[in-house]
Design an enzyme around this catalytic site. Structure first.
Site, PDB file in Angstrom:
ATOM      1  N   LYS A  35     -10.108  -3.012 -65.820  1.00  0.00           N
ATOM      2  CA  LYS A  35     -10.104  -4.193 -66.694  1.00  0.00           C
ATOM      3  C   LYS A  35     -10.033  -3.848 -68.176  1.00  0.00           C
ATOM      4  O   LYS A  35      -9.703  -4.702 -68.997  1.00  0.00           O
ATOM      5  CB  LYS A  35     -11.326  -5.056 -66.412  1.00  0.00           C
ATOM      6  CG  LYS A  35     -12.663  -4.402 -66.677  1.00  0.00           C
ATOM      7  CD  LYS A  35     -13.772  -5.389 -66.336  1.00  0.00           C
ATOM      8  CE  LYS A  35     -15.133  -4.770 -66.596  1.00  0.00           C
ATOM      9  NZ  LYS A  35     -16.230  -5.688 -66.324  1.00  0.00           N
ATOM     10  N   LEU A  39      -6.880   3.312 -69.801  1.00  0.00           N
ATOM     11  CA  LEU A  39      -7.486   4.047 -68.683  1.00  0.00           C
ATOM     12  C   LEU A  39      -8.482   5.090 -69.222  1.00  0.00           C
ATOM     13  O   LEU A  39      -8.548   5.326 -70.424  1.00  0.00           O
ATOM     14  CB  LEU A  39      -6.382   4.717 -67.856  1.00  0.00           C
ATOM     15  CG  LEU A  39      -5.453   3.744 -67.107  1.00  0.00           C
ATOM     16  CD1 LEU A  39      -4.232   4.476 -66.566  1.00  0.00           C
ATOM     17  CD2 LEU A  39      -6.203   3.030 -65.972  1.00  0.00           C
ATOM     18  N   GLY A  41     -11.911   5.140 -68.601  1.00  0.00           N
ATOM     19  CA  GLY A  41     -13.304   4.721 -68.457  1.00  0.00           C
ATOM     20  C   GLY A  41     -14.163   4.974 -69.684  1.00  0.00           C
ATOM     21  O   GLY A  41     -13.663   5.148 -70.801  1.00  0.00           O
ATOM     22  N   CYS A  43     -15.873   7.579 -70.323  1.00  0.00           N
ATOM     23  CA  CYS A  43     -15.733   8.956 -70.800  1.00  0.00           C
ATOM     24  C   CYS A  43     -14.658   9.105 -71.882  1.00  0.00           C
ATOM     25  O   CYS A  43     -14.912   9.591 -72.976  1.00  0.00           O
ATOM     26  CB  CYS A  43     -15.412   9.850 -69.596  1.00  0.00           C
ATOM     27  SG  CYS A  43     -15.115  11.548 -70.017  1.00  0.00           S
ATOM     28  N   GLY A 146     -18.742   2.767 -62.690  1.00  0.00           N
ATOM     29  CA  GLY A 146     -19.461   3.455 -63.760  1.00  0.00           C
ATOM     30  C   GLY A 146     -20.801   2.867 -64.125  1.00  0.00           C
ATOM     31  O   GLY A 146     -21.529   2.336 -63.271  1.00  0.00           O
ATOM     32  N   ALA A 323     -19.355  13.172 -66.205  1.00  0.00           N
ATOM     33  CA  ALA A 323     -17.944  12.987 -65.892  1.00  0.00           C
ATOM     34  C   ALA A 323     -17.478  13.969 -64.810  1.00  0.00           C
ATOM     35  O   ALA A 323     -16.748  13.587 -63.885  1.00  0.00           O
ATOM     36  CB  ALA A 323     -17.111  13.163 -67.154  1.00  0.00           C
ATOM     37  N   HIS A 447     -17.072  43.318 -74.747  1.00  0.00           N
ATOM     38  CA  HIS A 447     -17.849  43.501 -75.968  1.00  0.00           C
ATOM     39  C   HIS A 447     -16.939  43.356 -77.181  1.00  0.00           C
ATOM     40  O   HIS A 447     -15.849  43.910 -77.174  1.00  0.00           O
ATOM     41  CB  HIS A 447     -18.498  44.887 -75.995  1.00  0.00           C
ATOM     42  CG  HIS A 447     -19.255  45.145 -77.261  1.00  0.00           C
ATOM     43  ND1 HIS A 447     -20.476  44.562 -77.515  1.00  0.00           N
ATOM     44  CD2 HIS A 447     -18.935  45.882 -78.364  1.00  0.00           C
ATOM     45  CE1 HIS A 447     -20.882  44.951 -78.716  1.00  0.00           C
ATOM     46  NE2 HIS A 447     -19.967  45.752 -79.244  1.00  0.00           N
TER      47      HIS A 447
HETATM   48  P1  FAD Z   1     -16.769   5.122 -66.060  1.00  0.00           P
HETATM   49  O1  FAD Z   1     -16.218   6.206 -66.865  1.00  0.00           O
HETATM   50  O2  FAD Z   1     -17.846   4.281 -66.661  1.00  0.00           O
HETATM   51  O3  FAD Z   1     -15.537   4.201 -65.643  1.00  0.00           O
HETATM   52  C1  FAD Z   1     -15.715   3.003 -64.985  1.00  0.00           C
HETATM   53  C2  FAD Z   1     -14.555   2.099 -65.313  1.00  0.00           C
HETATM   54  O4  FAD Z   1     -14.599   0.991 -64.432  1.00  0.00           O
HETATM   55  C3  FAD Z   1     -14.588   1.503 -66.718  1.00  0.00           C
HETATM   56  O5  FAD Z   1     -13.394   1.770 -67.390  1.00  0.00           O
HETATM   57  C4  FAD Z   1     -14.754   0.008 -66.499  1.00  0.00           C
HETATM   58  O6  FAD Z   1     -14.020  -0.777 -67.422  1.00  0.00           O
HETATM   59  C5  FAD Z   1     -14.161  -0.167 -65.105  1.00  0.00           C
HETATM   60  N1  FAD Z   1     -14.680  -1.317 -64.377  1.00  0.00           N
HETATM   61  C6  FAD Z   1     -15.973  -1.659 -64.161  1.00  0.00           C
HETATM   62  N2  FAD Z   1     -16.035  -2.758 -63.380  1.00  0.00           N
HETATM   63  C7  FAD Z   1     -14.752  -3.107 -63.107  1.00  0.00           C
HETATM   64  C8  FAD Z   1     -14.173  -4.138 -62.341  1.00  0.00           C
HETATM   65  N3  FAD Z   1     -14.923  -5.030 -61.679  1.00  0.00           N
HETATM   66  N4  FAD Z   1     -12.829  -4.210 -62.282  1.00  0.00           N
HETATM   67  C9  FAD Z   1     -12.051  -3.322 -62.935  1.00  0.00           C
HETATM   68  N5  FAD Z   1     -12.548  -2.310 -63.659  1.00  0.00           N
HETATM   69  C10 FAD Z   1     -13.881  -2.207 -63.735  1.00  0.00           C
HETATM   70  N6  FAD Z   1     -20.429  13.039 -69.403  1.00  0.00           N
HETATM   71  C11 FAD Z   1     -20.109  14.340 -69.421  1.00  0.00           C
HETATM   72  O7  FAD Z   1     -19.955  14.941 -68.358  1.00  0.00           O
HETATM   73  N7  FAD Z   1     -19.915  15.015 -70.597  1.00  0.00           N
HETATM   74  C12 FAD Z   1     -20.072  14.412 -71.792  1.00  0.00           C
HETATM   75  O8  FAD Z   1     -19.898  15.042 -72.824  1.00  0.00           O
HETATM   76  C13 FAD Z   1     -20.437  13.046 -71.812  1.00  0.00           C
HETATM   77  N8  FAD Z   1     -20.579  12.399 -72.981  1.00  0.00           N
HETATM   78  C14 FAD Z   1     -20.899  11.068 -72.977  1.00  0.00           C
HETATM   79  C15 FAD Z   1     -21.097  10.439 -74.197  1.00  0.00           C
HETATM   80  C16 FAD Z   1     -21.443   9.099 -74.239  1.00  0.00           C
HETATM   81  C17 FAD Z   1     -21.636   8.427 -75.574  1.00  0.00           C
HETATM   82  C18 FAD Z   1     -21.579   8.371 -73.017  1.00  0.00           C
HETATM   83  C19 FAD Z   1     -21.921   6.910 -73.045  1.00  0.00           C
HETATM   84  C20 FAD Z   1     -21.396   8.996 -71.799  1.00  0.00           C
HETATM   85  C21 FAD Z   1     -21.076  10.359 -71.772  1.00  0.00           C
HETATM   86  N9  FAD Z   1     -20.911  11.047 -70.567  1.00  0.00           N
HETATM   87  C22 FAD Z   1     -20.601  12.376 -70.577  1.00  0.00           C
HETATM   88  C23 FAD Z   1     -21.060  10.366 -69.265  1.00  0.00           C
HETATM   89  C24 FAD Z   1     -19.682  10.017 -68.705  1.00  0.00           C
HETATM   90  O9  FAD Z   1     -18.999   9.201 -69.613  1.00  0.00           O
HETATM   91  C25 FAD Z   1     -19.842   9.311 -67.361  1.00  0.00           C
HETATM   92  O10 FAD Z   1     -20.623  10.103 -66.498  1.00  0.00           O
HETATM   93  C26 FAD Z   1     -18.487   9.079 -66.710  1.00  0.00           C
HETATM   94  O11 FAD Z   1     -17.659   8.317 -67.545  1.00  0.00           O
HETATM   95  C27 FAD Z   1     -18.657   8.374 -65.359  1.00  0.00           C
HETATM   96  O12 FAD Z   1     -17.412   8.151 -64.799  1.00  0.00           O
HETATM   97  P2  FAD Z   1     -17.147   6.943 -63.800  1.00  0.00           P
HETATM   98  O13 FAD Z   1     -15.733   7.058 -63.413  1.00  0.00           O
HETATM   99  O14 FAD Z   1     -18.176   6.910 -62.761  1.00  0.00           O
HETATM  100  O15 FAD Z   1     -17.360   5.615 -64.670  1.00  0.00           O
END
Ligand code: FAD
Ligand code: NAI
Length: 468
Positions: A35, A39, A41, A43, A146, A323, A447
């Site tokens: 949504k 693309l 998310g 991350c 997420g 991530a 080294h």
């Molecule tokens: P997400 O990345 O949250 O993606 C989920 C997606 O689903 C989103 O784009 C959302 O719009 C979409 N969505 C939700 N509901 C719906 C729906 N009903 N229909 C359509 N789309 C939908 N992790 C690391 O490993 N290293 C880092 O350095 C790190 N830094 C971070 C810094 C910050 C500030 C934050 C907030 C997080 C950080 N993280 C980091 C954590 C990392 O971002 C998450 O662990 C990771 O993004 C999780 O991936 P995911 O695919 O599960 O969910």
């Protein structure tokens, strides 16, 4: 006729998009429902990538001001152009999100733009930007929606004066006083960014320590290093109220155990007390998909939810909200769905805090080993005794390796130091191979590199470190 796919993934973050890529590689017909306008998310858009862009830029700014003179480099008139720093960050994000879009085209993955809702096994409704519903059919559905920032009673986020990480990545001016609620990963990374750019930063943390879950000795040393950099800490404290006005925010802070309240004035407040799974509007209850007590989608073997044909991965299920954890789950699930054997080893997932110096860890902490009653040997090696760290002028921190007392098998590694995030990869690999501390110690390390500190720490578990 509804469009029909082998796999429909809801959420285009690192969990969802990587799952889609692997499934497409394996010959599946795949769609991703996302949504957000881009693309990648949390991350790529508002998490890992923009925060790392600002961490690098702010570190460069700080080093130019404070570190280069020691190297004999005199720079006059250093100025901050925050608008340019933010514009660069936006470009970095764009390049990454476009990169995922390119990979989708290359792998013939359909991006269905809109919000997904599960109607039942095999059926997903997508509400597009125009508001109209489209129904798509899928042999398998993956929930990869997420997480979102955890709210706190009495602290109303407006993303201007009281911000989550999303607002803290977008500030248009350096606040005079930034108060961070939560001494975890977000608080310390983004607190570091604004501290380097000139803000006074105070971190209010409920516990008596920072970065809970990490090795305590590392956390204590980390706190001292950050304090040296100018960050202030109010541990064992809680915020009970935040009142925003035109000029700033008045925060009411109390000892965690209760007691006399006091007021702290802030220009901006960053709320960073953790994240919670995001399942809003997904229709999970109606579809019969069970959640656990903490609101996470409950999964069993191979990421299967309580409804056959519906799976879940990433931040929306249990485990570290990282991530790379989400990505590995995406790959494992795609492989399982294609009849292959995918798996994730939850005992070897590294965690990194991208401050300077960095904190990196994998495996068990000393506290966990004590609690489990496992006899262990500790090997430590400080970066002050590493030639390369001295040459770089980055001698803060140490490598700590924990190995089984009886068998010498590696149990954990915790690093505070320069490039700790890159250094930990060696121990993650060693853990995956069931290596002993001696195995690491016997490997030839170039080294002069920082990685010699890892070898020395491995030697130190047997009292054999050479350079100390
Ligand atoms: P997400 O990345 O949250 O993606 C989920 C997606 O689903 C989103 O784009 C959302 O719009 C979409 N969505 C939700 N509901 C719906 C729906 N009903 N229909 C359509 N789309 C939908 N992790 C690391 O490993 N290293 C880092 O350095 C790190 N830094 C971070 C810094 C910050 C500030 C934050 C907030 C997080 C950080 N993280 C980091 C954590 C990392 O971002 C998450 O662990 C990771 O993004 C999780 O991936 P995911 O695919 O599960 O969910
Ligand atoms: P966190 O769980 O890392 O830290 C939250 C902190 O807030 C903890 O120290 C906790 O004790 C404290 N806290 C909780 N309630 C509080 C209260 N009422 N008052 C004061 N302190 C309180 O969560 P954070 O920093 O919000 O990050 C969320 C997640 O995002 C991380 O756990 C991590 O999974 C992910 N992330 C990962 C990064 C990385 O890998 N480098 C970077 C940023 C985020």
């Amino acid at each position: 006729m509804a469009q029909s796919f082998d796999l429909v993934v809801i959420g285009g973050g690192p969990g969802g998009y990587v799952c889609a890529l692997r499934a497409a590689q394996l010959g599946q017909k795949v769609a991703v429902v996302e949504k957000r306008a881009t693309l990648g998310g949390t991350c790529l858009n508002v998490g890992c990538i923009p925060s790392k862009a600002l961490l690098v830029s702010s570190e460069n700014y700080s080093a130019t001001q404070h570190a280069w003179a020691e190297h004999g480099i005199k720079v006059a008139g250093v100025e901050l152009d925050l608008a340019q720093m933010q514009a660069r960050k936006a470009e970095v994000v764009k390049a990454n999100t476009r990169g995922v879009e390119f990979l989708f085209k290359k792998n013939k993955i359909a991006w269905i733009k809109g919000a997904g809702r599960i109607l039942g096994a095999g059926r997903v409704a997508v509400t597009g930007t125009g508001g109209a519903d489209e129904e798509i059919a899928a042999k398998a559905i993956v929930i990869a929606t997420g997480s979102e920032s955890m709210p706190l009673a009495g602290v109303a986020v407006d993303e201007k004066r009281i911000v989550t990480s999303t607002g803290a990545l977008e500030l248009a001016a350096v606040p005079k006083h930034l108060v961070v609620i939560g001494g975890g990963v977000i608080g310390l990374e983004l607190g570091s960014v604004w501290n380097r750019l000139g803000a006074e930063v105070t971190v209010v943390e409920f516990l008596d320590r920072l970065i809970p879950g990490n090795d305590l000795e590392v956390a204590r040393a980390f706190e001292r290093v950050l304090a040296k950099q100018g960050m202030k800490f109010r541990l064992s404290s809680k915020v009970t109220k935040a009142e925003a006005s035109e000029t700033g925010v008045a925060l009411t802070v109390e000892p965690a155990k209760g007691g006399a309240a006091e007021t702290i004035a802030a220009d901006v407040v960053l709320l960073a007390i953790g994240r919670r799974p995001y399942t809003e509007g997904l229709g999970l209850a109606e579809a019969g998909v069970a959640l656990d007590k903490r609101g996470r989608v409950e999964v069993g073997a191979h990421f299967a939810t309580s409804v056959a044909g519906i799976y879940a991965i990433g931040d929306v299920i249990a485990g570290p909200m990282l991530a790379h954890k989400a990505e590995d789950e995406g790959v494992a699930l795609a492989e399982h769905l294609a009849g292959k054997a995918g798996h994730v080893n939850y005992d070897a997932i590294p965690g990194v805090v991208y401050t300077w110096p960095e904190v990196a860890s994998v495996g068990q902490t000393e506290e966990q080993l004590k609690e489990a009653g496992i006899a262990y040997a500790v090997g430590k090696f400080p970066f002050t005794a590493n030639g390369r760290a001295r040459a770089m002028g980055c001698t803060d921190g140490f490598v700590k390796i924990l190995a089984d007392k009886a068998t010498d098998r590696l149990l954990g590694c915790h690093i505070l130091g320069p490039d700790a995030g890159a250094l930990i990869a060696e121990i993650v690999t060693a853990l995956e191979f069931g290596a002993s501390a001696e195995d690491v110690a016997r490997v030839c390390h170039a080294h002069p590199t920082l990685s010699e500190a890892v070898k020395e720490a491995a030697l130190a578990t047997a009292g054999r470190a050479l350079h100390i």
